[in-house]
Scaffold this motif. Structure first.
Motif, PDB file in Angstrom:
ATOM      1  N   ARG A  89       0.687  -1.032  -0.239  1.00 23.50           N
ATOM      2  CA  ARG A  89       0.319   0.258   0.181  1.00 23.50           C
ATOM      3  C   ARG A  89       0.957   1.207   0.494  1.00 23.50           C
ATOM      4  NH1 ARG A  89      -0.386   1.660   4.586  1.00 23.50           N
ATOM      5  NH2 ARG A  89      -2.082   3.918   3.945  1.00 23.50           N
ATOM      6  N   LYS A  90       1.469   1.132  -0.009  1.00 25.26           N
ATOM      7  CA  LYS A  90       3.135   2.264   1.205  1.00 25.26           C
ATOM      8  C   LYS A  90       3.656   2.285  -0.224  1.00 25.26           C
ATOM      9  CE  LYS A  90       2.729   2.684   5.510  1.00 25.26           C
ATOM     10  NZ  LYS A  90       3.656   2.324   7.196  1.00 25.26           N
ATOM     11  N   GLY A  91       3.887   1.607  -1.234  1.00 22.43           N
ATOM     12  CA  GLY A  91       4.149   1.125  -2.518  1.00 22.43           C
ATOM     13  C   GLY A  91       5.880   0.718  -2.991  1.00 22.43           C
ATOM     14  N   TRP A  92       6.200   0.125  -1.241  1.00 24.30           N
ATOM     15  CA  TRP A  92       7.370  -0.668  -1.322  1.00 24.30           C
ATOM     16  C   TRP A  92       7.060  -1.579  -1.775  1.00 24.30           C
ATOM     17  CZ3 TRP A  92      11.786   1.722   0.847  1.00 24.30           C
ATOM     18  CH2 TRP A  92      11.007   2.817   2.080  1.00 24.30           C
ATOM     19  N   ASP A  93       8.372  -2.150  -2.563  1.00 24.03           N
ATOM     20  CA  ASP A  93       8.883  -3.325  -3.331  1.00 24.03           C
ATOM     21  C   ASP A  93       9.907  -4.521  -2.418  1.00 24.03           C
ATOM     22  OD1 ASP A  93       8.862  -5.066  -5.306  1.00 24.03           O
ATOM     23  OD2 ASP A  93      10.415  -4.666  -6.131  1.00 24.03           O
TER      24      ASP A  93
END
Length: 176
Positions: free
Chosen positions: A104-108
């Motif tokens: 959700r926070k965009g961390w891969d």
């Protein structure tokens, strides 16, 4: 005969509080037990999500994310950290919830690393809480002990020590 201890004037646990004089004697003997809470001060800002005031997080589902290849456990671990306004302890997120928050926070994040990340997250929180308890024991307060008011975080902001180490790592790559 008890030994008298000096409490530092800046101690937030021992601030004068007019509400504490009205508390019944069956509660904590600490003169400021209503202030006996710890709060971290680093808010996370989320766009448009309804956030829990306790941990600044939205309700995280246990569903698999689109494209997720590995099913992650949904069981949660109860921490040893007591909540401030409850008789309950804080509950850590499940690996699936942790993964959902990172996505959700965009961390891969590699899915196969999530369970280890959650274990480290929980361990660090427990050890930090143990350090708080050690500090509070030094103050010899006869209260029920500290309780955590809420969790907050500032993951994108580096502490001065982290900035220094990052700078040193750029100058001296061998430091790693």
């Amino acid at each position: 005969m008890s030994k008298q201890t000096t409490i530092p004037s800046g101690c937030p646990m021992h601030k004068n509080n007019s509400q504490t004089s009205d508390q019944s004697s069956s509660q904590s003997k600490c003169p400021n037990s209503s202030n006996n809470t710890i709060e971290t001060t680093n808010p996370i800002v989320h766009s448009g999500d309804a956030l829990s005031p306790d941990n600044q997080m939205p309700t995280l589902g246990q569903h698999q994310m689109p494209g997720q290849k590995i099913p992650l456990p949904t069981s949660r671990v109860i921490s040893s950290i007591p909540k401030a306004h409850s008789f309950d302890n804080w509950v850590y997120p499940s690996p699936q919830q942790f993964y959902n928050a990172l996505v959700r926070k965009g961390w891969d994040t590699p899915e196969e690393s999530i369970e280890t990340m959650v274990d480290i997250h929980n361990f660090l929180n427990e050890e930090a809480w143990n350090e708080i308890l050690k500090w509070e024991r030094m103050k010899k307060c006869p209260c029920d002990g500290p309780k955590l008011l809420r969790f907050r975080g500032r993951p994108q902001e580096l502490s001065p020590k982290a900035r220094l180490l990052q700078w040193a790592g750029k100058l001296f790559p061998s430091l790693g």
